[in-house]
Enzyme design. Structure first.
Site, PDB file in Angstrom:
ATOM      1  N   SER A   1       0.813  -1.224   0.000  1.00 48.69           N
ATOM      2  CA  SER A   1       0.000   0.000   0.000  1.00 48.69           C
ATOM      3  C   SER A   1       0.845   1.273   0.000  1.00 48.69           C
ATOM      4  O   SER A   1       0.307   2.360   0.188  1.00 48.69           O
ATOM      5  CB  SER A   1      -0.939   0.010   1.217  1.00 48.69           C
ATOM      6  OG  SER A   1      -0.193   0.038   2.414  1.00 48.69           O
TER       7      SER A   1
ATOM      8  N   LYS B   1      -6.606   3.579   8.377  1.00 45.76           N
ATOM      9  CA  LYS B   1      -5.682   4.531   7.759  1.00 45.76           C
ATOM     10  C   LYS B   1      -6.262   5.942   7.765  1.00 45.76           C
ATOM     11  O   LYS B   1      -5.549   6.919   8.064  1.00 45.76           O
ATOM     12  CB  LYS B   1      -5.374   4.082   6.325  1.00 45.76           C
ATOM     13  CG  LYS B   1      -4.554   2.793   6.255  1.00 45.76           C
ATOM     14  CD  LYS B   1      -4.318   2.344   4.825  1.00 45.76           C
ATOM     15  CE  LYS B   1      -3.478   1.089   4.772  1.00 45.76           C
ATOM     16  NZ  LYS B   1      -3.241   0.610   3.410  1.00 45.76           N
TER      17      LYS B   1
END
Length: 776
Positions: free
Chosen positions: A683, A726
């Site tokens: 990511s 996140k």
């Protein structure tokens, strides 16, 4: 007559040896033997007899009989039916077969008498009367001991032996009256030395005495065991009669009680047949305590199992919703799924129980919500911890043949619940391991398969058990270690990290009241402000759940209790300002957004087991030879992402006015601070690519912008996971804009506005869009 040779009729005996001084009868049926006896009766009654070596031979020759036999005198001959005769003889002297003639109508033997050698230790026995007397007495004592062990032998024989004072005659008399086998008797017959014959006879008598003692010991032990069992049986029968006479109601035996309980048990025909069979075995093994104990344990276990016993279904959806809301804040997906299950049960009267797997970080309430579900559904609650279970028998049970066998954890859980439709929590299913004793995951396949768990067989119970009505809830921290076939049988519901606002509500509504009560305080003695809880969650804990937060609240309660007692304070109010007094210095601090835009520094977003976090990626360009340095303990996936980002930037270098030889003359150093912490995951591709582009072109990156996403060689942005955590990390770090892959747009829609409020979320599909938003 000693040493004389003469001819006599002969009979070959089968399995019989006659000794001197022995009176014995035997039966004869062979024609030659009958003729030999007739001839002997006509000519002085003398007959030579010798034992056959092989009993099966019908016409023995000289090589088929022992050479040493006995000359006997015929005392009586009795004719029997079927051409048989019974002959009574008395042994006279030893004789050796010289020649045997078998051509005549009867066996004719030429024999020589064997004289006895009476030399003892080189001297004549009659010259040493003291030695002879000692030997006679020793032999008499040994024979007397033998007679005591065999009272069937006549007393007259004992008296006769006591009166004999000649050693040769004594050995012959005693040998003639001992029940030796014909081989032992033949050995004594062939021994002509009186001393050696005496020793051999004593040895054989002592052996007989020892064998008799061993036999008596064995018989005594067997008799003692039989007597004990017989005594127990008689006592039980007497006790039963006494109870009946006293009118005691408790007159049934254990087997009768088991039978009565089995008849009253609600179970299938198969279960009842198995029970009746075991009860019958129990009755027949009453005299064997070891076997009885095993069967008793099995029967008791079978009777305690809830074969067809169910609890009433509670289908009040409003009550269930109320209980779930009282016990837990948030967890909307889990609550919604359970209420759906209740609605289906209410409409269909019987619906398939779902197998729900709650997956999420530690401390997020996975185990406690199962407890709340049992309260909401009013079902018995059973928790089975699977952490560290590596033996298949823990799930399926042990077979009854093993010592200490017992049912598996599933069967024990059902017995503990007392009904066939409880709520069963299989905690920490991802911590199950395997070893040489079997595959535990495979054993769980049958338990958690709605199509086949209605016939689950525990090895100990040996009969099918219906698990189809059990509401199974499983918990796991990660799905990585759960095999795909097992995971396929469960409905996975993700329990995500709590936001700060959720932690605030949980602390106010659940944790603080619980800890105040646990520490003996009253509600008005301790108050904790909202800002204090936020600071506690942000600066004193770093977790996805609320376990550490609860511990910190417990620390405050303990210090408050001490102050109330020592300083006589009536109440304590904990605020953001005096927090340090109760919990000490701050343990964690969020890496806030940089104040100024900088070159080569980009803020990335990462998911961890304790929630989300931000990663600051730094890139420096230095004169060199085109080397790429990667530091910060990066994993293989992040290294690949960095190299992919560099390859993409090199492919579009002309569009950004980068010279062709730039990468040959410069080294690129990519670093992520906190180098001791391992970092990996798909990511951070666009984050590293943006930082590299910024460092190569010298353009600054926005300080208030964070991003997450993976990159391909052609610059496409791929979707990622853990978006809720996140975004929460970006918000806590003070970011204003977050770049998210366009394919994650539907994930953002599911995230509550509490997290997304104040964040500008922009969806990107290509690196061109990322660079356009990020570079100043």
């Amino acid at each position: 007559m000693t040493g004389e040779t003469y001819s006599l009729p002969m009979v070959a005996l089968r399995g019989l040896t006659i000794l001197p001084e022995e009176v014995r009868h035997f039966d004869v049926s062979r024609e030659k033997s009958l003729q030999a006896i007739e001839e002997a009766v006509k000519n002085g009654q003398k007959l030579f007899v010798s034992a056959q070596k092989d009993l099966e031979i019908e016409e023995p020759g000289a090589e088929d009989v022992y050479l040493v036999g006995c000359v006997v005198t015929i005392r009586q001959v009795v004719k029997l039916p079927k051409k048989m005769s019974r002959v009574l003889v008395s042994g006279e002297v030893r004789a050796s077969l010289v020649r045997m003639d078998s051509e005549t109508p009867y066996l004719q033997a030429t024999v020589v008498e064997l004289p006895d050698d009476e030399v003892v230790s080189g001297e004549r026995e009659e010259d040493d009367p003291m030695n002879r007397e000692a030997m006679i007495r020793g032999l008499q004592d040994v024979f007397k001991e033998y007679l005591l062990k065999n009272p069937k032998l006549s007393k007259e024989l004992g008296m006769q032996v006591e009166s004999i004072h000649d050693l040769k005659y004594l050995t012959d008399v005693i040998a003639a009256n001992m029940p030796f086998s014909f081989e032992d008797a033949q050995e004594l017959l062939e021994e002509t030395n009186v001393m050696r014959r005496y020793e051999l006879l004593v040895y054989k008598i002592v052996n007989e005495i020892q064998a008799q003692k061993v036999k008596e010991e064995i018989q005594s032990k067997v008799k003692e065991r039989v007597d004990k069992n017989q005594r127990e049986y008689i006592l039980r029968e007497e006790l039963k009669v006494i109870r009946e006479e006293l009118g005691d109601d408790n007159t049934m035996s254990d087997a009768d009680e088991f039978q009565q309980a089995a008849d009253a048990l609600k179970a299938s025909k198969e279960v009842k047949e198995k029970l009746n069979k075991e009860i019958k075995r129990f009755r027949n093994s009453m005299n064997s305590p070891a076997e009885t104990g095993v069967i008793r344990t099995y029967i008791e276990t079978m009777l305690e199992m809830p074969w067809d016993k169910t609890c009433k279904e509670h289908k009040d959806i409003a009550f269930a919703r109320q209980v779930l809301d009282e016990d837990h804040y948030g967890l909307e997906k889990v609550k919604e799924r359970v209420l759906e299950y209740l609605a289906v049960r209410a409409l269909t009267k019987k619906g398939e129980a779902p197998i729900i797997c709650l997956v999420g970080p530690p401390g997020t309430g996975k185990t406690s919500i199962a407890k709340s579900l049992s309260r909401a559904l009013k079902k018995p609650y059973v928790r089975i911890s699977l952490g560290g279970v590596r033996d298949e028998a823990e799930i399926r049970g042990h077979r009854k043949t093993y010592v200490g066998a017992m049912p598996g954890r599933i069967a024990n859980g059902m017995k503990q619940a007392g009904v066939k439709n409880p709520l069963m929590l299989l905690d920490e299913i991802d911590k199950v391991s395997n070893d040489y004793k079997g595959d535990t995951f495979s054993a769980l396949l049958e338990v958690l398969d709605g199509e086949q768990n209605n016939k689950f067989v525990d090895h100990y119970l040996e009969v099918p058990m219906d698990l189809s009505e059990v509401l199974f809830i499983t918990t796991a921290n990660s799905l990585q270690t759960i095999p795909r076939p097992l995971l396929d049988r469960m409905e996975v519901i993700e329990v995500t990290s709590y936001t700060e606002n959720e932690k605030l509500h949980i602390a106010q509504e659940h944790l603080i009241p619980k800890q105040i009560e646990k520490h003996g305080l009253k509600a008005d003695q301790l108050t904790i402000s909202k800002n204090a809880i936020w600071k506690m969650a942000r600066n004193y804990t770093k977790e996805a759940g609320v376990r550490q937060l609860e511990r910190k609240i417990g620390d405050i309660c303990r210090k408050s209790a001490m102050e109330i007692l020592e300083k006589k304070k009536k109440s304590i109010h904990v605020t953001e300002r005096n927090m340090e007094h109760y919990l000490g210095k701050e343990l964690y601090s969020y890496q806030m957004a940089n104040e100024e835009d900088e070159v080569g520094i980009v803020r990335g977003l990462a998911w961890t087991s304790v929630g989300g976090d931000t990663l600051q990626i730094e890139v420096n360009m230095m004169p060199g030879e085109g080397e790429i340095l990667l530091t910060g303990q990066l994993g293989d996936v992040m290294k690949e992402s960095a190299r992919t980002g560099i390859s993409y930037i090199r492919s579009v270098s002309k569009e950004h006015d980068i010279t062709d030889d730039f990468f040959k003359k410069h080294d690129i150093h990519i670093h992520i601070p906190e180098g001791a912490v391992p970092k990996d995951g798909p990511s951070a591709g666009i984050t590293m690519a943006t930082a590299i582009m910024s460092a190569v072109t010298g353009r600054k990156v926005r300080a208030d912008l964070a991003m997450t996403g993976e990159i391909t060689l052609r610059g496409r942005v791929l979707p990622i996971g853990g978006l809720k955590e996140k975004l929460l990390a970006a918000k806590n770090a003070g970011m204003k804009t977050v770049l998210v892959p366009a394919k994650n747009e539907r994930d953002v829609e599911e995230i509550s506005t509490e997290i997304t409020k104040g964040l500008e979320i922009k969806f990107v599909t290509h690196m061109n869009e990322v660079l356009k938003e990020a570079l100043v």
